[in-house]
Design an enzyme around this catalytic site. Structure first.
Site, PDB file in Angstrom:
ATOM      1  CD  GLU A 258     -20.649 -11.067  12.137  1.00  0.00           C
ATOM      2  OE1 GLU A 258     -20.806 -10.198  11.289  1.00  0.00           O
ATOM      3  OE2 GLU A 258     -21.522 -11.909  12.419  1.00  0.00           O
ATOM      4  CB  CYS A 297     -16.549  -4.751   9.220  1.00  0.00           C
ATOM      5  SG  CYS A 297     -17.724  -4.397  10.531  1.00  0.00           S
TER       6      CYS A 297
HETATM    7  P1  NAP Z   1      -7.228 -10.124  11.525  1.00  0.00           P
HETATM    8  O1  NAP Z   1      -5.798  -9.846  11.241  1.00  0.00           O
HETATM    9  O2  NAP Z   1      -7.893 -11.231  10.814  1.00  0.00           O
HETATM   10  O3  NAP Z   1      -7.293 -10.349  13.090  1.00  0.00           O
HETATM   11  C1  NAP Z   1      -8.514 -10.549  13.738  1.00  0.00           C
HETATM   12  C2  NAP Z   1      -8.283 -11.182  15.080  1.00  0.00           C
HETATM   13  O4  NAP Z   1      -7.817 -12.527  14.901  1.00  0.00           O
HETATM   14  C3  NAP Z   1      -7.212 -10.486  15.924  1.00  0.00           C
HETATM   15  O5  NAP Z   1      -7.611 -10.506  17.264  1.00  0.00           O
HETATM   16  C4  NAP Z   1      -5.991 -11.365  15.721  1.00  0.00           C
HETATM   17  O6  NAP Z   1      -5.077 -11.265  16.768  1.00  0.00           O
HETATM   18  C5  NAP Z   1      -6.664 -12.719  15.706  1.00  0.00           C
HETATM   19  N1  NAP Z   1      -5.872 -13.798  15.149  1.00  0.00           N
HETATM   20  C6  NAP Z   1      -5.069 -13.772  14.062  1.00  0.00           C
HETATM   21  N2  NAP Z   1      -4.538 -14.982  13.866  1.00  0.00           N
HETATM   22  C7  NAP Z   1      -4.987 -15.787  14.849  1.00  0.00           C
HETATM   23  C8  NAP Z   1      -4.782 -17.154  15.202  1.00  0.00           C
HETATM   24  N3  NAP Z   1      -4.010 -17.945  14.481  1.00  0.00           N
HETATM   25  N4  NAP Z   1      -5.425 -17.636  16.288  1.00  0.00           N
HETATM   26  C9  NAP Z   1      -6.236 -16.857  17.037  1.00  0.00           C
HETATM   27  N5  NAP Z   1      -6.464 -15.556  16.749  1.00  0.00           N
HETATM   28  C10 NAP Z   1      -5.850 -15.032  15.667  1.00  0.00           C
HETATM   29  O7  NAP Z   1      -8.127  -8.839  11.292  1.00  0.00           O
HETATM   30  P2  NAP Z   1      -7.879  -7.333  11.780  1.00  0.00           P
HETATM   31  O8  NAP Z   1      -6.749  -6.792  10.952  1.00  0.00           O
HETATM   32  O9  NAP Z   1      -7.772  -7.226  13.254  1.00  0.00           O
HETATM   33  O10 NAP Z   1      -9.256  -6.636  11.391  1.00  0.00           O
HETATM   34  C11 NAP Z   1      -9.510  -6.101  10.133  1.00  0.00           C
HETATM   35  C12 NAP Z   1     -10.434  -6.978   9.344  1.00  0.00           C
HETATM   36  O11 NAP Z   1     -11.573  -7.326  10.114  1.00  0.00           O
HETATM   37  C13 NAP Z   1     -10.976  -6.283   8.124  1.00  0.00           C
HETATM   38  O12 NAP Z   1     -10.840  -7.125   7.018  1.00  0.00           O
HETATM   39  C14 NAP Z   1     -12.450  -6.055   8.440  1.00  0.00           C
HETATM   40  O13 NAP Z   1     -13.301  -6.056   7.329  1.00  0.00           O
HETATM   41  C15 NAP Z   1     -12.767  -7.143   9.376  1.00  0.00           C
HETATM   42  N6  NAP Z   1     -13.833  -6.726  10.290  1.00  0.00           N
HETATM   43  C16 NAP Z   1     -15.055  -7.335  10.228  1.00  0.00           C
HETATM   44  C17 NAP Z   1     -16.059  -6.961  11.105  1.00  0.00           C
HETATM   45  C18 NAP Z   1     -17.409  -7.601  11.089  1.00  0.00           C
HETATM   46  O14 NAP Z   1     -18.207  -7.340  11.987  1.00  0.00           O
HETATM   47  N7  NAP Z   1     -17.715  -8.406  10.119  1.00  0.00           N
HETATM   48  C19 NAP Z   1     -15.813  -5.978  12.055  1.00  0.00           C
HETATM   49  C20 NAP Z   1     -14.577  -5.400  12.099  1.00  0.00           C
HETATM   50  C21 NAP Z   1     -13.595  -5.792  11.209  1.00  0.00           C
HETATM   51  P3  NAP Z   1      -3.715 -10.433  16.618  1.00  0.00           P
HETATM   52  O15 NAP Z   1      -4.106  -9.017  16.339  1.00  0.00           O
HETATM   53  O16 NAP Z   1      -3.068 -10.588  17.930  1.00  0.00           O
HETATM   54  O17 NAP Z   1      -2.969 -11.053  15.479  1.00  0.00           O
END
Ligand code: NAP
Length: 521
Positions: A258, A297
């Site tokens: 997602e 999101c």
């Molecule tokens: P993100 O930076 O992509 O991080 C998402 C998750 O992935 C975090 O738990 C992060 O952990 C983890 N992660 C990052 N690199 C990783 C790796 N190499 N291995 C394993 N895990 C890893 O996104 P975010 O800043 O938290 O969230 C914002 C984004 O999410 C926005 O773009 C939004 O649109 C999207 N979003 C989508 C939905 C949906 O339902 N489609 C819902 C909410 C948000 P760390 O924080 O520890 O780095």
């Protein structure tokens, strides 16, 4: 909360990672809330514990018994939800923002518990459909069964929904009999960890059902394969990185993403100023911009308006935004809280600068906002920002997701033009059409459906009961094609099925009956 390292819950015990950890600041005051580290934690042992203890314990329960456990866990969280609201305030969330996350998550788990009880057999397998005869004499047939894989569910969540994200993924995995390991996003990991603590202290889930890693998960993907399910929510960039891991590309772990999305809302040409639909559109846009400070999101990023109504809509939205009070959650009159942190605010400002290069900011200043009850520079506060881009051919409004209280007004000329513009988002989680013109609505919904996971139609007749543009419902699919990740969550029991393994079993009718007795869906 102490500022020592946030513990993880692994192999039935709370364990702290080593090293200094990543500091997490209070979104409102800038004070350090905690440090997040998984350094030195034995993640391989956690996976083994899930596959051994967790899988065995859940395997002893039928779908109905798992539904009972899920409901009990949800009720334990409900009992102590104030603690989660209080922590959420430190992440910038007002009470109503926190309710979206906390009560939304609990409600989702409760709905899943009901769906499990009412829609699944009191069994550990599901027999789908009817047996299919495969021979003329009736001695040979086939039937699909769904069974629990011998794996785990790893959930990786975004920062904006630490509780809902945890529960909407836990619920179907638990019903399916898969033990879960949660990896929350670092900026709000302390909220997710507290939710796990409440569940753990309630003793409602069998041992090994739920573990939590606070911090990064180095090497964990190396342990995953064809029996495992990875549920990811976050940015498209992280999704792309994770889905190219050999766990997915070589060993075929299931991967559901997602990701981010340039969701749209469309105002119909019939919705002239003074019509209820005109007001509903403006209200919904402001709600989506300000709830959780736009860190949703599903929030409306692109607001499509008939070209002749652009000025009127802009005025109506600006007037509503002028009433928004930005400030510390709980402070007098505050209607919009802070972003999750200063880094997030910097990201949003950069995205707004890109969007503004294609048009103009018609409301708000990205670098200045009056803040009630807090210091506007220490806290991650930002004004709601409304942009207008008249040159809709520009790529920015269709490509740049400013993950904050930001939306862009875009004019359209006729349905064909509109559908082309909608498609330029390249796949979205949620769209809405605000109109009472049945032909227009039908054309837009059918024309835009392939690009969306969910489409809401809003008019004066349904408004009072409408669940709104931005709210995923557990009964309905949440996810979207293309840029939105290509995944599918929720959707009622579809999500449970997606965690199970489907096998076609062939044999004589009596054999099939014996295998599937009591397992009819
Ligand atoms: P993100 O930076 O992509 O991080 C998402 C998750 O992935 C975090 O738990 C992060 O952990 C983890 N992660 C990052 N690199 C990783 C790796 N190499 N291995 C394993 N895990 C890893 O996104 P975010 O800043 O938290 O969230 C914002 C984004 O999410 C926005 O773009 C939004 O649109 C999207 N979003 C989508 C939905 C949906 O339902 N489609 C819902 C909410 C948000 P760390 O924080 O520890 O780095």
């Amino acid at each position: 909360m102490s500022t020592e390292t946030l513990p993880s819950y692994l192999e039935g015990a709370w364990r702290r990672g080593g090293g200094a950890g990543t500091p997490v600041a209070d979104a409102v005051t800038g004070a350090t809330v905690t440090h997040v580290s998984s350094e030195g934690l034995d993640l391989a042992a956690a996976v083994a514990y899930a596959r051994g203890t967790g899988l065995a314990a859940l395997g002893e329960l039928t779908f109905h018994q798992r539904a009972e456990a899920l409901k009990a866990a949800a009720l334990a969280l409900r009992e102590r939800r104030q603690e989660l609201y209080d922590l959420s305030a430190r992440a910038g969330a007002t009470r109503s923002d926190a309710q979206v996350d906390v009560d939304g998550g609990i409600g989702t788990a409760v709905v899943y518990a009901r769906l499990g009880r009412e829609g699944l057999p009191d069994h550990t397998l599901i027999a789908e459909d009817d047996p299919v005869p495969l021979g003329k004499a009736g001695t040979f047939a086939g039937r699909h069964v769904l069974t629990t894989p011998r794996g785990i569910s790893l959930q990786i969540n975004a920062f904006n929904f630490p509780v809902w994200g945890l529960l909407e993924k836990l619920a179907p995995a638990l019903l399916a009999g898969l033990p879960t390991i949660v990896k929350p996003a670092t900026p709000t990991a302390y909220i997710a960890a507290h939710a796990v603590r409440i569940v753990e202290e309630s003793g409602t889930l069998p041992p090994g059902t739920l573990q939590l890693v606070s911090g990064s998960i180095p090497g964990l993907f190396d342990l995953l394969g064809g029996q495992d399910h990875i549920g990811f929510t976050g940015s498209a960039a992280t999704a792309a990185r994770l889905r190219s891991d050999p766990a997915v590309t070589r060993r075929s772990a299931r991967f559901n993403a997602e990701a981010d999305s340039l969701n749209c809302s469309v105002l119909g040409p019939d919705a002239l100023p003074g019509q209820p639909e005109f007001e509903l559109f403006a209200d919904a846009l402001v709600t989506e911009m300000t709830v959780k400070a736009g860190q949703k999101c599903t929030a409306i990023r692109r607001a499509f308006v008939p070209a002749n109504l652009l000025g009127a809509v802009s005025e109506a939205v600006e007037a509503r935004l002028a009433k928004v009070v930005v400030g510390a959650p709980g402070a007098d009159g505050v209607t919009m809280g802070a972003l999750v942190g200063l880094a997030q605010r910097a990201d949003v400002r950069a995205a707004v600068a890109r969007l503004a290069s294609a048009g103009t900011i018609v409301y708000g200043d990205p670098h200045q906002v009056e803040v009630a009850g807090a210091d506007g520079e220490r806290g991650a506060f930002l004004s709601p920002l409304l942009l207008r881009v008249d040159d809709v051919a520009r790529p920015e409004p269709h490509e740049v997701e400013a993950f904050g209280p930001v939306s862009t007004l875009l004019p359209y000329h006729g349905v064909t033009d509109l559908l082309d513009l909608v498609a330029r988002g390249e796949g979205s989680l949620a769209g809405s059409v605000v109109s009472r013109d049945g032909d227009f609505v039908r054309e837009v919904v059918l024309g835009a459906a392939a690009h969306h996971g969910r489409i809401l139609v809003l008019d004066r007749d349904s408004a009072a009961e409408s669940t709104g543009h931005g709210t995923p419902m557990p009964q309905l699919v949440h996810g979207g094609p293309g840029r939105a990740g290509g995944g599918e969550e929720e959707g009622g029991l579809r999500a449970v099925h997606a965690h199970l393994r489907r096998t076609a079993v062939q044999g004589g009718p009596a054999v099939l009956d014996a295998i599937t007795a009591g397992a009819d869906e």
